[in-house]
Design an enzyme around this catalytic site. Structure first.
Site, PDB file in Angstrom:
ATOM      1  N   GLU A 151      25.818  58.895  43.651  1.00 35.27           N
ATOM      2  CA  GLU A 151      27.244  58.797  43.301  1.00 35.27           C
ATOM      3  C   GLU A 151      27.409  59.051  41.805  1.00 35.27           C
ATOM      4  O   GLU A 151      26.728  58.437  40.994  1.00 35.27           O
ATOM      5  CB  GLU A 151      27.774  57.402  43.650  1.00 35.27           C
ATOM      6  CG  GLU A 151      29.260  57.257  43.382  1.00 35.27           C
ATOM      7  CD  GLU A 151      29.777  55.867  43.704  1.00 35.27           C
ATOM      8  OE1 GLU A 151      29.175  54.885  43.248  1.00 35.27           O
ATOM      9  OE2 GLU A 151      30.790  55.766  44.416  1.00 35.27           O
ATOM     10  N   GLU A 197      31.871  46.168  49.654  1.00 31.75           N
ATOM     11  CA  GLU A 197      32.290  47.569  49.773  1.00 31.75           C
ATOM     12  C   GLU A 197      31.786  48.290  48.538  1.00 31.75           C
ATOM     13  O   GLU A 197      32.115  47.894  47.418  1.00 31.75           O
ATOM     14  CB  GLU A 197      33.810  47.668  49.870  1.00 31.75           C
ATOM     15  CG  GLU A 197      34.373  47.251  51.217  1.00 31.75           C
ATOM     16  CD  GLU A 197      33.840  48.062  52.382  1.00 31.75           C
ATOM     17  OE1 GLU A 197      33.448  49.235  52.186  1.00 31.75           O
ATOM     18  OE2 GLU A 197      33.781  47.516  53.495  1.00 31.75           O
ATOM     19  N   CYS A 230      36.040  55.502  45.130  1.00 36.29           N
ATOM     20  CA  CYS A 230      34.849  55.408  45.978  1.00 36.29           C
ATOM     21  C   CYS A 230      34.919  56.452  47.097  1.00 36.29           C
ATOM     22  O   CYS A 230      33.899  56.864  47.633  1.00 36.29           O
ATOM     23  CB  CYS A 230      34.718  54.014  46.551  1.00 36.29           C
ATOM     24  SG  CYS A 230      36.222  53.444  47.313  1.00 36.29           S
ATOM     25  N   LYS A 249      37.854  37.008  40.158  1.00 33.81           N
ATOM     26  CA  LYS A 249      37.212  37.506  38.939  1.00 33.81           C
ATOM     27  C   LYS A 249      37.321  39.034  38.941  1.00 33.81           C
ATOM     28  O   LYS A 249      36.628  39.728  39.679  1.00 33.81           O
ATOM     29  CB  LYS A 249      35.742  37.068  38.891  1.00 33.81           C
ATOM     30  CG  LYS A 249      35.029  37.515  37.622  1.00 33.81           C
ATOM     31  CD  LYS A 249      34.214  38.765  37.903  1.00 33.81           C
ATOM     32  CE  LYS A 249      33.458  39.311  36.728  1.00 33.81           C
ATOM     33  NZ  LYS A 249      34.186  40.252  35.899  1.00 33.81           N
TER      34      LYS A 249
HETATM   35  P1  NAP Z   1      30.306  46.977  39.282  1.00 33.28           P
HETATM   36  O1  NAP Z   1      29.685  47.172  37.961  1.00 33.28           O
HETATM   37  O2  NAP Z   1      29.464  46.691  40.447  1.00 33.28           O
HETATM   38  O3  NAP Z   1      31.353  45.812  39.074  1.00 33.28           O
HETATM   39  C1  NAP Z   1      32.152  45.315  40.099  1.00 33.28           C
HETATM   40  C2  NAP Z   1      32.477  43.867  39.812  1.00 33.28           C
HETATM   41  O4  NAP Z   1      31.285  43.082  39.890  1.00 33.28           O
HETATM   42  C3  NAP Z   1      33.049  43.628  38.428  1.00 33.28           C
HETATM   43  O5  NAP Z   1      33.999  42.613  38.480  1.00 33.28           O
HETATM   44  C4  NAP Z   1      31.812  43.176  37.656  1.00 33.28           C
HETATM   45  O6  NAP Z   1      32.104  42.427  36.503  1.00 33.28           O
HETATM   46  C5  NAP Z   1      31.130  42.345  38.704  1.00 33.28           C
HETATM   47  N1  NAP Z   1      29.714  42.084  38.416  1.00 33.28           N
HETATM   48  C6  NAP Z   1      28.880  42.730  37.565  1.00 33.28           C
HETATM   49  N2  NAP Z   1      27.653  42.158  37.569  1.00 33.28           N
HETATM   50  C7  NAP Z   1      27.708  41.126  38.441  1.00 33.28           C
HETATM   51  C8  NAP Z   1      26.769  40.149  38.899  1.00 33.28           C
HETATM   52  N3  NAP Z   1      25.522  40.095  38.429  1.00 33.28           N
HETATM   53  N4  NAP Z   1      27.171  39.264  39.812  1.00 33.28           N
HETATM   54  C9  NAP Z   1      28.413  39.289  40.295  1.00 33.28           C
HETATM   55  N5  NAP Z   1      29.365  40.152  39.895  1.00 33.28           N
HETATM   56  C10 NAP Z   1      29.013  41.075  38.981  1.00 33.28           C
HETATM   57  O7  NAP Z   1      31.205  48.216  39.703  1.00 33.28           O
HETATM   58  P2  NAP Z   1      32.278  48.962  38.798  1.00 33.28           P
HETATM   59  O8  NAP Z   1      31.515  49.726  37.782  1.00 33.28           O
HETATM   60  O9  NAP Z   1      33.320  48.054  38.336  1.00 33.28           O
HETATM   61  O10 NAP Z   1      32.974  49.927  39.888  1.00 33.28           O
HETATM   62  C11 NAP Z   1      32.430  51.163  40.266  1.00 33.28           C
HETATM   63  C12 NAP Z   1      31.735  51.093  41.609  1.00 33.28           C
HETATM   64  O11 NAP Z   1      32.578  50.519  42.580  1.00 33.28           O
HETATM   65  C13 NAP Z   1      31.365  52.430  42.175  1.00 33.28           C
HETATM   66  O12 NAP Z   1      30.042  52.409  42.654  1.00 33.28           O
HETATM   67  C14 NAP Z   1      32.324  52.645  43.338  1.00 33.28           C
HETATM   68  O13 NAP Z   1      31.886  53.471  44.358  1.00 33.28           O
HETATM   69  C15 NAP Z   1      32.546  51.273  43.801  1.00 33.28           C
HETATM   70  N6  NAP Z   1      33.815  51.148  44.519  1.00 33.28           N
HETATM   71  C16 NAP Z   1      33.794  51.000  45.891  1.00 33.28           C
HETATM   72  C17 NAP Z   1      34.971  50.901  46.624  1.00 33.28           C
HETATM   73  C18 NAP Z   1      34.939  50.721  48.111  1.00 33.28           C
HETATM   74  O14 NAP Z   1      35.913  50.232  48.670  1.00 33.28           O
HETATM   75  N7  NAP Z   1      33.862  51.064  48.803  1.00 33.28           N
HETATM   76  C19 NAP Z   1      36.186  50.932  45.950  1.00 33.28           C
HETATM   77  C20 NAP Z   1      36.184  51.081  44.576  1.00 33.28           C
HETATM   78  C21 NAP Z   1      34.990  51.169  43.870  1.00 33.28           C
HETATM   79  P3  NAP Z   1      32.095  43.096  35.033  1.00 33.28           P
HETATM   80  O15 NAP Z   1      33.312  43.908  34.908  1.00 33.28           O
HETATM   81  O16 NAP Z   1      32.149  41.924  34.165  1.00 33.28           O
HETATM   82  O17 NAP Z   1      30.850  43.894  34.903  1.00 33.28           O
END
Ligand code: NAP
Ligand code: MG
Length: 488
Positions: free
Chosen positions: A390, A255, A289, A180
C-alpha cells in the site's frame, strides 16, 4: 508585517467537561499545505486521563443502556442538526489539518450527518427474532445487548466519517465511548464531539482523549474496563489491536489497508474508465483505503487508455485544499510524503517506467507543504513493490494483461482484499469478476472507492478482521446476542 494569531487550545472531553491533560502537555497541529501554520493545539494526554475517561464511560453505561434504542436514537437527529450548522467550520478545519480539498471535506461532513440520521432511525429497527422452542408453552427470543465501554481509534484520512460510522452505532446500541483520534486530525475530532456534546447527551456517554498512539491508543487496547475496540488504520497497528484485545478477551474490529485493483477490459467505455480510475486513484491524494492503486489494462486497449489517462492526469491542479482551483491537496503529513517518495524511488529502482509525475512539488508557495505530483508508472510487473504494498499516495501502476482470467489472478495476488473494480460491457466478464475477486467491496463500471453508509463495509484477507462496519452490520459488532427463554 503579518502577526500570527495565537493558535487555539482544544481540550479533552471527559465526563461532560472540557479538560486539560493532567500533565498540561500539548501537541501542535500543523497544516500540511503550509507547514508554518499551526492550526491549533490539542492535549497530549497521559494514561491517567484515559483512566478518568474510561471511569466516566463506565459510570453512566447502564443508565444509557436502560434508555433504550429509540430514546438514544433521538439524540442523533440533533447531532445531525448541530453538524449541519457547523459544516463550514468543520470542513475548513479538516482541510487545514489533513489537506483534502474543501469540497471533499464538506462532502465528508455531509456523510457524517447522514450517518447520524441513519443510526437515529436504526434505533427503531428490530433487534431480535422469536424462535420456536421444544417446549411449546414457552417463549424463546433473541435480543441484542450493548457490550459496555467501547474504545474507538481512528486514522487521519477520513477524520469525521470514520469517527461517525464507529461512534454512532456504538452509542445507539447502548455502549458508551472513549474516542482517540489520529493526532493529525484531533481538532476535527474535537469539533465532532462538540456537536455531540451540544445535544444534552448524558455526561460520560462520549469521551474524547487526544494524544499519541503509543500511550492513549495502546492504553485503550490494554484497558481492562474497555470491552470492545474498534480500529481503522495501518496493518501494523491493527495487528497490535487484534493481539492485545484478544489476549484479554475483548471484542475487536480492525479495518486496515488495501492495494485495490481496477481492470480495464477490451470492451470498456474508456472515457468512463479513465475518469473513474483518476477519481479512485488520485482524489484525496490517494489517501483512501479504497483508492485505486493497480490498473490492469488489456493489451488491445492499452495504448489508447494510457494516452487518455496521461492527458487527464497532466491537467490535474495540485494546491492548497482551501484554494478553489485545487483538485488535489498535499500528503497529510511529512511521514506520508516520505513514504510516497520512497515508493516512487523503489518503482524506478525495480525497473518500472515513470510516465508522469514522481517528484515532490517545490515551486513557490507549495514548497512549504507536503505536495507530490500525481504519478503514473507503466511496465509494472505484479511482483514489484509498488504492485504489492500500500502506497497511500497519488500513484497509479499500469500493468498490461492479455485476458480477464490473467487480470483477476494478478488482482488477487496481494495480501490485501479491500476493494476492486472492473470496466466492461460484458455481463459474463462482470459476473466472473464479482465472483472471483477476494475483496469486500467489488464494483462494476465504477471506481474502487465508493462506500455507502447503509451497506456493510470491510475487507477480506489482511485488510480486515473480517467483521463489517456501517449499515446494520455495525449494530452486530457493537452488541452481543442474548437468547432468552420464558415460561409462565
Ligand atoms: P495508523 O498509524 O495505524 O494510525 C491509526 C490510529 O492508531 C491513530 O489514531 C494512531 O494514533 C493509532 N495508533 C498508533 N500507534 C498505536 C498503538 N501502538 N496502539 C494503538 N493505537 C495506535 O494509521 P494512519 O497512518 O493514521 O492511517 C493510514 C492507514 O489507515 C492506511 O494503512 C489505510 O489503509 C488505513 N485505513 C483503512 C481504512 C479501512 O476502512 N480499511 C480506512 C482508512 C484508512 P497516532 O495518530 O497518535 O499515531
Ligand atoms: Mg499515525
Amino acid at each position: 508585517m503579518q502577526t500570527q494569531v495565537k493558535p487555539k487550545t482544544h481540550y479533552n472531553f471527559i465526563a461532560g467537561e472540557w479538560k486539560a491533560a493532567k500533565n498540561k502537555n500539548v501537541i501542535e497541529i500543523k497544516n500540511p499545505a503550509k507547514n508554518t501554520e499551526i492550526v491549533g493545539v490539542v492535549q497530549k494526554s497521559l494514561k491517567v486521563d484515559l483512566d478518568e475517561a474510561v471511569k466516566a464511560a463506565q459510570a453512566v453505561q447502564k443508565e444509557w443502556r436502560d434508555l433504550g434504542f429509540i430514546a438514544r436514537g433521538q439524540y442523533f437527529y440533533k447531532v445531525a442538526e448541530s453538524l449541519e450548522k457547523n459544516i463550514d467550520d468543520i470542513a475548513l478545519t479538516m482541510t487545514k489539518e489533513m489537506g483534502k480539498t474543501l469540497p471533499e471535506s464538506k462532502g465528508e461532513v455531509m456523510r457524517a450527518i447522514s450517518i447520524f440520521k441513519y443510526y437515529a432511525n436504526e434505533g427503531m429497527n428490530k433487534i431480535g427474532d422469536v424462535i420456536p422452542h421444544t417446549d411449546s408453552e414457552g417463549l424463546m427470543y433473541t435480543t441484542r445487548e450493548p457490550l459496555g465501554v467501547v474504545g474507538v481509534i481512528t486514522p487521519w484520512n477520513f477524520p469525521i466519517a470514520i469517527a461517525a460510522w464507529k461512534i454512532a452505532p456504538a452509542l445507539v446500541s447502548g455502549n458508551t465511548v472513549v474516542f482517540k483520534p489520529a493526532q493529525e486530525t484531533s481538532i476535527t475530532a474535537v469539533k465532532l464531539v462538540e456537536c455531540i456534546a451540544q445535544v444534552g447527551i448524558p455526561k460520560g456517554v462520549i469521551n474524547l482523549v487526544t494524544g499519541t498512539g503509543s500511550t492513549i491508543g495502546q492504553g485503550i487496547i490494554d484497558h481492562p474496563e474497555i470491552q470492545a475496540v474498534t480500529f481503522t488504520g495501518s496493518n501494523e497497528v491493527g495487528k497490535r489491536v487484534a493481539v492485545g484485545a484478544a489476549s484479554r478477551g475483548a471484542k475487536f474490529q480492525t479495518e486496515m489497508g488495501g492495494k485495490n485493483p481496477v481492470i480495464i477490459a477490451n470492451d470498456a467505455d474508456l472515457d468512463l474508465a479513465v475518469e473513474q480510475t483518476i477519481n479512485g486513484g488520485l482524489k484525496s491524494t490517494g489517501q483512501k483505503c479504497t483508492c485505486t492503486s493497480r490498473v490492469l489494462v488489456m493489451s488491445e486497449v492499452y495504448d489508447s487508455f494510457k494516452e487518455k489517462l496521461l492527458t487527464k492526469v497532466k491537467e490535474i491542479t495540485v494546491g492548497d485544499g482551501t484554494d478553489e482551483g485545487s483538485w488535489m491537496g498535499p500528503c497529510s503529513n511529512e511521514k506520508q510524503l516520505n513514504t510516497v517518495l520512497n515508493y516512487i524511488g523503489k518503482g524506478i529502482e525495480e525497473g518500472a517506467a515513470l510516465l508522469t509525475g514522481g517528484k515532490r512539488i517545490t515551486k513557490g508557495a507549495l514548497s512549504k507543504g507536503f505536495f507530490v505530483e500525481p504519478t503514473v508508472f507503466e511496465n509494472v510487473t505484479p511482483s514489484m513493490t509498488i504492485a504489492q504494498e500500500e502506497i497511500f499516495g497519488p500513484v497509479l501502476a499500469l500493468i498490461k494483461v492479455e485476458t480477464i482470467e490473467e487480470a483477476i489472478e494478478i488482482a488477487n495476488d496481494v495480501k490485501y482484499g479491500l476493494s476492486a473494480a472492473i470496466f466492461t460491457r460484458d455481463l459474463g466478464k462482470a459476473l466472473t469478476f464479482t465472483k472471483e475477486m477476494d475483496a469486500g467491496l467489488v464494483r462494476v463500471n465504477a471506481e474502487t472507492a465508493g462506500v455507502e453508509l447503509q451497506a456493510p463495509f470491510g475487507g477480506m484477507k489482511e485488510s480486515s478482521s473480517h467483521s463489517r462496519e456501517q449499515g446494520k452490520a455495525a449494530i452486530e459488532f457493537y452488541t452481543a446476542t442474548k437468547t432468552i427463554f420464558i415460561k409462565a
